[in-house]
Scaffold this motif. Structure first.
Motif, PDB file in Angstrom:
ATOM      1  N   THR A  65      99.969 105.112  27.670  1.00  0.00           N
ATOM      2  CA  THR A  65     100.966 104.744  28.673  1.00  0.00           C
ATOM      3  C   THR A  65     100.502 103.468  29.377  1.00  0.00           C
ATOM      4  O   THR A  65      99.300 103.222  29.515  1.00  0.00           O
ATOM      5  N   PRO A  66     101.446 102.625  29.810  1.00  0.00           N
ATOM      6  CA  PRO A  66     101.052 101.349  30.432  1.00  0.00           C
ATOM      7  C   PRO A  66     100.353 101.566  31.775  1.00  0.00           C
ATOM      8  O   PRO A  66     100.752 102.448  32.547  1.00  0.00           O
ATOM      9  N   LEU A  67      99.356 100.750  32.046  1.00  0.00           N
ATOM     10  CA  LEU A  67      98.665 100.810  33.339  1.00  0.00           C
ATOM     11  C   LEU A  67      99.660 100.611  34.492  1.00  0.00           C
ATOM     12  O   LEU A  67      99.570 101.270  35.526  1.00  0.00           O
ATOM     13  N   ASN A 105      92.038 105.020  34.512  1.00  0.00           N
ATOM     14  CA  ASN A 105      92.456 104.257  33.336  1.00  0.00           C
ATOM     15  C   ASN A 105      91.248 103.784  32.544  1.00  0.00           C
ATOM     16  O   ASN A 105      91.151 103.992  31.328  1.00  0.00           O
ATOM     17  N   SER A 106      90.298 103.179  33.233  1.00  0.00           N
ATOM     18  CA  SER A 106      89.127 102.633  32.553  1.00  0.00           C
ATOM     19  C   SER A 106      88.324 103.739  31.864  1.00  0.00           C
ATOM     20  O   SER A 106      87.795 103.535  30.767  1.00  0.00           O
ATOM     21  N   TYR A 109      89.248 104.267  28.279  1.00  0.00           N
ATOM     22  CA  TYR A 109      88.795 103.202  27.371  1.00  0.00           C
ATOM     23  C   TYR A 109      87.276 103.260  27.195  1.00  0.00           C
ATOM     24  O   TYR A 109      86.759 103.082  26.084  1.00  0.00           O
ATOM     25  N   GLU A 159      85.507  95.315  28.463  1.00  0.00           N
ATOM     26  CA  GLU A 159      86.280  96.212  29.320  1.00  0.00           C
ATOM     27  C   GLU A 159      86.360  95.656  30.747  1.00  0.00           C
ATOM     28  O   GLU A 159      87.407  95.685  31.383  1.00  0.00           O
ATOM     29  N   VAL A 162      88.832  92.741  30.726  1.00  0.00           N
ATOM     30  CA  VAL A 162      90.215  93.220  30.586  1.00  0.00           C
ATOM     31  C   VAL A 162      90.699  93.802  31.914  1.00  0.00           C
ATOM     32  O   VAL A 162      91.800  93.498  32.380  1.00  0.00           O
ATOM     33  N   LEU A 163      89.862  94.631  32.543  1.00  0.00           N
ATOM     34  CA  LEU A 163      90.284  95.271  33.784  1.00  0.00           C
ATOM     35  C   LEU A 163      90.381  94.255  34.922  1.00  0.00           C
ATOM     36  O   LEU A 163      91.254  94.374  35.783  1.00  0.00           O
ATOM     37  N   ASP A 166      93.743  92.812  34.299  1.00  0.00           N
ATOM     38  CA  ASP A 166      94.832  93.765  34.475  1.00  0.00           C
ATOM     39  C   ASP A 166      94.909  94.318  35.892  1.00  0.00           C
ATOM     40  O   ASP A 166      95.922  94.893  36.277  1.00  0.00           O
TER      41      ASP A 166
HETATM   42  N1  ARG Z   1      97.116  96.340  29.131  1.00  0.00           N
HETATM   43  C1  ARG Z   1      96.898  97.739  28.835  1.00  0.00           C
HETATM   44  C2  ARG Z   1      97.913  98.570  29.586  1.00  0.00           C
HETATM   45  O1  ARG Z   1      98.746  98.055  30.290  1.00  0.00           O
HETATM   46  C3  ARG Z   1      95.493  98.111  29.169  1.00  0.00           C
HETATM   47  C4  ARG Z   1      95.214  98.421  30.608  1.00  0.00           C
HETATM   48  C5  ARG Z   1      93.795  98.541  31.028  1.00  0.00           C
HETATM   49  N2  ARG Z   1      92.820  98.381  29.992  1.00  0.00           N
HETATM   50  C6  ARG Z   1      91.550  98.760  30.068  1.00  0.00           C
HETATM   51  N3  ARG Z   1      90.747  98.434  29.119  1.00  0.00           N
HETATM   52  N4  ARG Z   1      91.114  99.468  31.084  1.00  0.00           N
HETATM   53  O2  ARG Z   1      97.968  99.767  29.444  1.00  0.00           O
END
Ligand code: ARG
Length: 227
Positions: A65-67, A105-106, A109, A159, A162-163, A166
């Motif tokens: 599911t999207p963050l 969320n993290s 992953y 990670e 990415v976080l 995001d």
């Molecule tokens: N962009 C993806 C999302 O919207 C990943 C979100 C966070 N990613 C991560 N490695 N914690 O679901």
């Protein structure tokens, strides 16, 4: 052009304050995410179904599911449900909510990173350790985990990056992080172009510095050891 430069200079102090929140939220989330992730990875590798099933479900639901949806569900959906049941309005602190959702969320992953790191160590390593008389947990601690750690470090750095990017999604619930700081300045000046350029530049400086730092750590740990 002059006014563009003027806006970038004028907004920069707010952006840097926002960047501080971005770094704090990201660091805390990856920290808690790592604790969650280690337990969930062990759960997923367990031979007990009662541990495996919840771990697998958690990973699948969070990664599937999207963050952005998770943020909205936690910040508006769940408090809304609770206040409709109690009749009391319920507001939660956006930063606290942000760290909570990003940690959860993290964790999913990180769990996969940890599991892949452990499983990428040749199974012959465990067999060899056991044949030398080590117990399963001794072999894990002395032989498997040190090798797994080298495989885990690079994707953990990834990670974090990415976080960090995001976490900009938290602007939508008003967390005063980097993107939100820019949006607030635009709300009163309408200077979208220079401000979003400035926001992008600060993210770029952050991600490039972190990846340089990770490269350095990897080299120091001799991740390129031949194996
Ligand atoms: N962009 C993806 C999302 O919207 C990943 C979100 C966070 N990613 C991560 N490695 N914690 O679901």
């Amino acid at each position: 052009l002059e006014s563009y430069v003027g806006h970038i200079v004028a907004v920069m102090p707010s952006l840097l304050q926002g960047a501080l929140i971005t770094i704090e939220v990201t660091s805390l989330s990856v920290f808690f995410g790592t604790i969650i992730g280690i337990f969930v990875a062990l759960g997923k590798m367990s031979s007990r179904k009662a541990l495996r099933w919840p771990s697998m479900t958690y990973i699948d639901v969070i990664r599937g599911t999207p963050l952005l949806v998770q943020i909205l569900l936690f910040y508006y959906g769940i408090p809304g449900l609770i206040s409709s049941m109690t009749g009391q309005p319920l507001r939660i602190d956006p930063i606290l909510a942000g760290v909570f959702v990003c940690s959860i969320n993290s964790g999913a992953y990180v769990a996969e990173i940890v599991r892949a790191g452990i499983q990428s160590v040749d199974r012959g390593q465990m067999e060899a350790a056991r044949s030398l008389g080590m117990t399963h947990s001794q072999s894990m601690k002395k032989i498997i985990l040190p090798q797994a750690f080298k495989n885990i470090l690079p994707p953990m750095g990834n990670e974090f990056i990415v976080l960090l990017k995001d976490s900009s999604l938290l602007a939508i619930i008003g967390v005063p992080e980097l993107l939100q700081s820019g949006r607030l300045y635009i709300a009163t000046t309408f200077a979208s172009f220079p401000v979003y350029i400035g926001v992008a530049l600060v993210y770029l400086v952050l991600t490039l510095s972190i990846s340089k730092l990770i490269d350095y750590l990897e080299r120091r740990l001799g991740v390129s050891d031949s194996r």
